[in-house]
Structures are given as structure tokens and as C-alpha cells.
Design an enzyme around this catalytic site. Structure first.
Site, PDB file in Angstrom:
ATOM      1  N   SER A  96       1.070  -0.723  -0.263  1.00  0.00           N
ATOM      2  CA  SER A  96      -0.386  -0.144   0.190  1.00  0.00           C
ATOM      3  C   SER A  96       0.377   1.324  -0.142  1.00  0.00           C
ATOM      4  CB  SER A  96      -0.893  -0.106   1.653  1.00  0.00           C
ATOM      5  OG  SER A  96      -1.581   1.314   1.382  1.00  0.00           O
ATOM      6  N   TYR A 117      -2.271  -1.556   9.838  1.00  0.00           N
ATOM      7  CA  TYR A 117      -1.491  -1.467   9.025  1.00  0.00           C
ATOM      8  C   TYR A 117      -0.799  -0.290   8.141  1.00  0.00           C
ATOM      9  CZ  TYR A 117      -3.870  -1.388   4.261  1.00  0.00           C
ATOM     10  OH  TYR A 117      -4.045  -1.019   2.699  1.00  0.00           O
TER      11      TYR A 117
HETATM   12  P1  NAD Z   1     -11.351  -6.156   0.326  1.00  0.00           P
HETATM   13  O1  NAD Z   1     -12.349  -6.583   1.570  1.00  0.00           O
HETATM   14  O2  NAD Z   1     -11.923  -6.049  -1.334  1.00  0.00           O
HETATM   15  O3  NAD Z   1     -10.545  -7.620  -0.054  1.00  0.00           O
HETATM   16  C1  NAD Z   1      -9.847  -8.456   1.043  1.00  0.00           C
HETATM   17  C2  NAD Z   1      -9.801  -9.772   0.548  1.00  0.00           C
HETATM   18  O4  NAD Z   1      -9.115 -10.210   1.787  1.00  0.00           O
HETATM   19  C3  NAD Z   1     -11.440 -10.252   0.675  1.00  0.00           C
HETATM   20  O5  NAD Z   1     -11.218 -11.027  -0.274  1.00  0.00           O
HETATM   21  C4  NAD Z   1     -11.446 -10.997   1.987  1.00  0.00           C
HETATM   22  O6  NAD Z   1     -12.616 -12.227   1.858  1.00  0.00           O
HETATM   23  C5  NAD Z   1      -9.795 -11.165   2.281  1.00  0.00           C
HETATM   24  N1  NAD Z   1      -9.669 -12.483   3.861  1.00  0.00           N
HETATM   25  C6  NAD Z   1      -9.783 -11.113   5.360  1.00  0.00           C
HETATM   26  N2  NAD Z   1      -9.655 -11.556   6.197  1.00  0.00           N
HETATM   27  C7  NAD Z   1      -8.423 -12.931   4.837  1.00  0.00           C
HETATM   28  C8  NAD Z   1      -8.380 -14.283   5.675  1.00  0.00           C
HETATM   29  N3  NAD Z   1      -8.196 -13.288   7.567  1.00  0.00           N
HETATM   30  N4  NAD Z   1      -8.071 -15.066   5.304  1.00  0.00           N
HETATM   31  C9  NAD Z   1      -8.562 -14.774   3.992  1.00  0.00           C
HETATM   32  N5  NAD Z   1      -9.088 -14.383   3.136  1.00  0.00           N
HETATM   33  C10 NAD Z   1      -9.390 -13.059   4.079  1.00  0.00           C
HETATM   34  O7  NAD Z   1     -10.122  -5.182   0.928  1.00  0.00           O
HETATM   35  P2  NAD Z   1      -9.595  -4.760  -0.935  1.00  0.00           P
HETATM   36  O8  NAD Z   1      -9.278  -2.593  -0.638  1.00  0.00           O
HETATM   37  O9  NAD Z   1      -9.071  -5.185  -2.207  1.00  0.00           O
HETATM   38  O10 NAD Z   1      -7.397  -4.977  -0.621  1.00  0.00           O
HETATM   39  C11 NAD Z   1      -6.899  -6.504  -0.939  1.00  0.00           C
HETATM   40  C12 NAD Z   1      -5.644  -5.757  -0.232  1.00  0.00           C
HETATM   41  O11 NAD Z   1      -4.990  -4.530  -1.190  1.00  0.00           O
HETATM   42  C13 NAD Z   1      -5.048  -5.652   0.638  1.00  0.00           C
HETATM   43  O12 NAD Z   1      -4.393  -6.843   1.301  1.00  0.00           O
HETATM   44  C14 NAD Z   1      -5.021  -3.791   1.312  1.00  0.00           C
HETATM   45  O13 NAD Z   1      -5.037  -3.464   1.974  1.00  0.00           O
HETATM   46  C15 NAD Z   1      -4.512  -3.729   0.018  1.00  0.00           C
HETATM   47  N6  NAD Z   1      -4.357  -1.933  -0.079  1.00  0.00           N
HETATM   48  C16 NAD Z   1      -6.203  -1.678  -0.505  1.00  0.00           C
HETATM   49  C17 NAD Z   1      -6.848  -0.370  -0.622  1.00  0.00           C
HETATM   50  C18 NAD Z   1      -7.406   0.248  -1.158  1.00  0.00           C
HETATM   51  O14 NAD Z   1      -7.793   1.863  -1.469  1.00  0.00           O
HETATM   52  N7  NAD Z   1      -8.267  -0.443  -1.434  1.00  0.00           N
HETATM   53  C19 NAD Z   1      -5.790   0.338  -0.286  1.00  0.00           C
HETATM   54  C20 NAD Z   1      -4.228  -0.128  -0.940  1.00  0.00           C
HETATM   55  C21 NAD Z   1      -3.484  -1.501  -0.574  1.00  0.00           C
END
Ligand code: NAD
Length: 270
Positions: free
Chosen positions: A152, A165
Site C-alpha cells: 500500500s 496497517y
Molecule cells: P477487500 O476487503 O475487498 O478484500 C480483502 C480480501 O481479503 C477479501 O477477499 C477478504 O475475504 C479477504 N480476507 C480478509 N481476511 C481474510 C482472512 N483472514 N483469510 C483469508 N482472506 C481474508 O479489500 P481490498 O481493498 O481489495 O484489499 C486487498 C488488499 O489491497 C489488502 O491487502 C489491502 O490492504 C490492499 N490495499 C487496498 C487499498 C484500497 O484502497 N482498497 C489500498 C492499498 C492497499
């Protein structure tokens, strides 16, 4: 639970045909976007996550590749071992490992619940160590592999109330660098992708909280969230992140090692 929908536009080829990509946390959001992009280039996909996996499986199958799902809880090392074993059994080995599963919790350090700290570190950081240690031997034996860690912009800069985080994301960039260095003379690369805001369920929850706290509409809360951090004032999309992941798996990326590649609308350039 959000139902996954077909991605807008994705490039396609058969450059990853025969490869197996395991994408953790791929039943929604960024993980699902990356799984779709890799499938659009021919990779077979192992899905994981707690969302609507049947819908995600149908979406991936639409690309004409093999798809399977494993529901491992990425906070539990024994379940991660079962996921890696199931992937090897189904597809031979994990050629492309995308460590994406993640959660968020927002609170000041002094009030941060210890259980939430442990969960964020386990899911956002330690899980990538476990999948990597288990996937690497077969990648090294094949002299080809791609590890893509979804960090991130919070792996590079901090924000208030996100101690666990930010710590996990800084940590995964460190893990990426060491993994890349240990394999630097081989065909196995490791890189991190650092998105800014992406409108997924994880961020929608933060928008909803902001709207409630400030007593404003969802639209106004969304605009405010973007304006605070992102000079582009635009969300990065899961499709754009998917295309970057495809590039990192492609022939031109063999000497990109240990990078922390931002796609953050200028957030970290300030
Ligand atoms: P999201 O909530 O849509 O996806 C998260 C995924 O992780 C889901 O499929 C959820 O079921 C799964 N998950 C959560 N806990 C779990 C566990 N204990 N075991 C297995 N699966 C689990 O969120 P997202 O925004 O798509 O996030 C995905 C990644 O991207 C994360 O690592 C997040 O930190 C990173 N990220 C997101 C953003 C943003 O703005 N959305 C920005 C930077 C980084």
C-alpha cells in the site's frame, strides 16, 4: 456481501498459459481484479477469501482457464499450509503468488485493541511470509516464479489511526526486498505493489464511517477522502492493478526485483 462483476476492460493474451496463480483474498476487490487480469492472460487461478467464492469462480471460469477455491483463514499458519498443499495438488505448483488478503482497523495507538493489532499483522504481513516460504522451493526448482505482495502507499508513508496497517505494510515491503535479494540470481522475482485509494469493500467501510462521523452524504465523504490524500482525486481501479500484476509476470519484468511500485494518484509524491 458484494457480488463480483465482470471487469470493465482488460488486455488479454496467452502469455501465462499453463502457469498457476494463487491470489489470496481474491473473492472481492483488488484480489479479484488481479485474478481476472491474470486469467485474461491464460493463468489458472486458485482463489481464496471469505466473500462470494462461487460467483468469483464463475467469473474466472469465463476466461476459459482452470479455477479452484480454498477457504483458508490467512491468519492461521496451519490453514495456509493446507492452502499451499491444495494448490500444489490441483495445479502442480504455485508459479505466481499474489499476497493480497488484508484487513483494516482504525483507532489511535493508545486505544488500539490488542486482538485487532494481532489480526492485522497476521493477515496483512505474516501470511505473506508463510505463503512465500512454502511456495519458494518449487519456484526455485523450476527457476521461474513471481511473488507479488500487495502492500500500500501505507507501506511508504503513515496516516493517523492506522498503526497496525502501516506497520504491516512497511513490513511487507521489507519482506519483499529480502525475498527478491535472496533470489536475485534466479528466475524468481519478488515485488510489491503500493496502491493509494481503491474503491473496494475495505475502503467503502471507511467512506461510510466518514460520512456518518461528519454527517455528510456518501458522495461528499468520498470526495473528501480523495481530496485529503490523492492529487489525482481519482481512485485507482482493481483492473489497473491487475494490468500491473500482469506486467510484473511478463517477459519485460525479469530484472525488476524488490521494487515497491506505487499506483497512488501522486499520494506519495507530495
Ligand atoms: P477487500 O476487503 O475487498 O478484500 C480483502 C480480501 O481479503 C477479501 O477477499 C477478504 O475475504 C479477504 N480476507 C480478509 N481476511 C481474510 C482472512 N483472514 N483469510 C483469508 N482472506 C481474508 O479489500 P481490498 O481493498 O481489495 O484489499 C486487498 C488488499 O489491497 C489488502 O491487502 C489491502 O490492504 C490492499 N490495499 C487496498 C487499498 C484500497 O484502497 N482498497 C489500498 C492499498 C492497499
Amino acid at each position: 456481501m458484494t457480488t463480483p462483476t465482470a471487469p470493465a476492460t482488460l488486455s488479454s493474451s496467452q502469455q501465462l498459459k499453463g502457469k498457476c496463480a494463487l491470489v489470496t483474498g481474491s473473492t472481492s476487490g483488488i484480489g479479484l481484479g488481479i485474478a481476472c487480469a491474470l486469467a485474461a492472460h491464460g493463468a489458472n487461478i486458485m482463489l481464496n477469501g471469505f466473500g462470494d467464492h462461487a460467483a468469483a469462480e464463475r467469473l474466472i471460469a469465463g476466461f476459459g482457464v482452470e479455477v479452484d477455491y480454498h477457504g483458508a483463514d490467512m491468519s492461521k499458519p496451519d490453514e495456509i499450509e493446507a492452502l499451499m498443499a491444495a494448490t500444489a495438488k490441483r495445479f502442480g505448483r504455485t508459479d505466481i503468488l499474489v499476497n493480497n488478503a488484508g484487513i483494516q482497523h482504525v483507532a489511535p495507538v493508545s486505544d488500539f485493541p490488542v486482538e485487532r493489532w494481532d489480526a492485522v499483522i497476521a493477515i496483512n504481513l505474516s501470511s505473506a511470509f508463510h505463503t512465500s516460504r512454502l511456495a519458494l522451493p518449487a519456484m526455485q526448482a523450476a527457476n521461474w516464479g513471481r511473488i507479488i505482495n500487495i502492500a500500500s502507499v501505507h507501506g511508504l508513508v503513515g496516516s493517523v489511526q492506522k498503526s497496525a496497517y502501516v506497520a504491516a505494510k512497511h513490513g511487507i515491503i521489507g519482506l519483499t526486498k529480502v525475498t527478491a535479494l535472496e533470489n536475485a540470481t534466479t528466475g524468481v522475482t519478488a515485488n510489491a505493489i503500493c496502491p493509494g485509494w481503491v474503491l473496494t469493500p475495505l475502503v467503502q467501510a471507511q467512506v461510510d464511517t466518514r460520512a456518518k462521523q461528519l454527517g455528510v452524504s456518501i458522495e461528499e465523504a468520498t470526495r473528501g477522502l480523495l481530496a485529503e490524500k490523492e492529487p489525482s482525486q481519482q481512485f485507482t481501479t482493481p483492473e489497473e492493478l491487475g494490468e500491473l500484476a500482469v506486467f510484473l509476470c511478463g517477459p519485460a519484468s525479469g530484472n525488476i526485483r524488490g521494487a515497491a511500485w506505487v499506483m497512488d494518484g501522486g499520494w506519495s509524491a507530495q
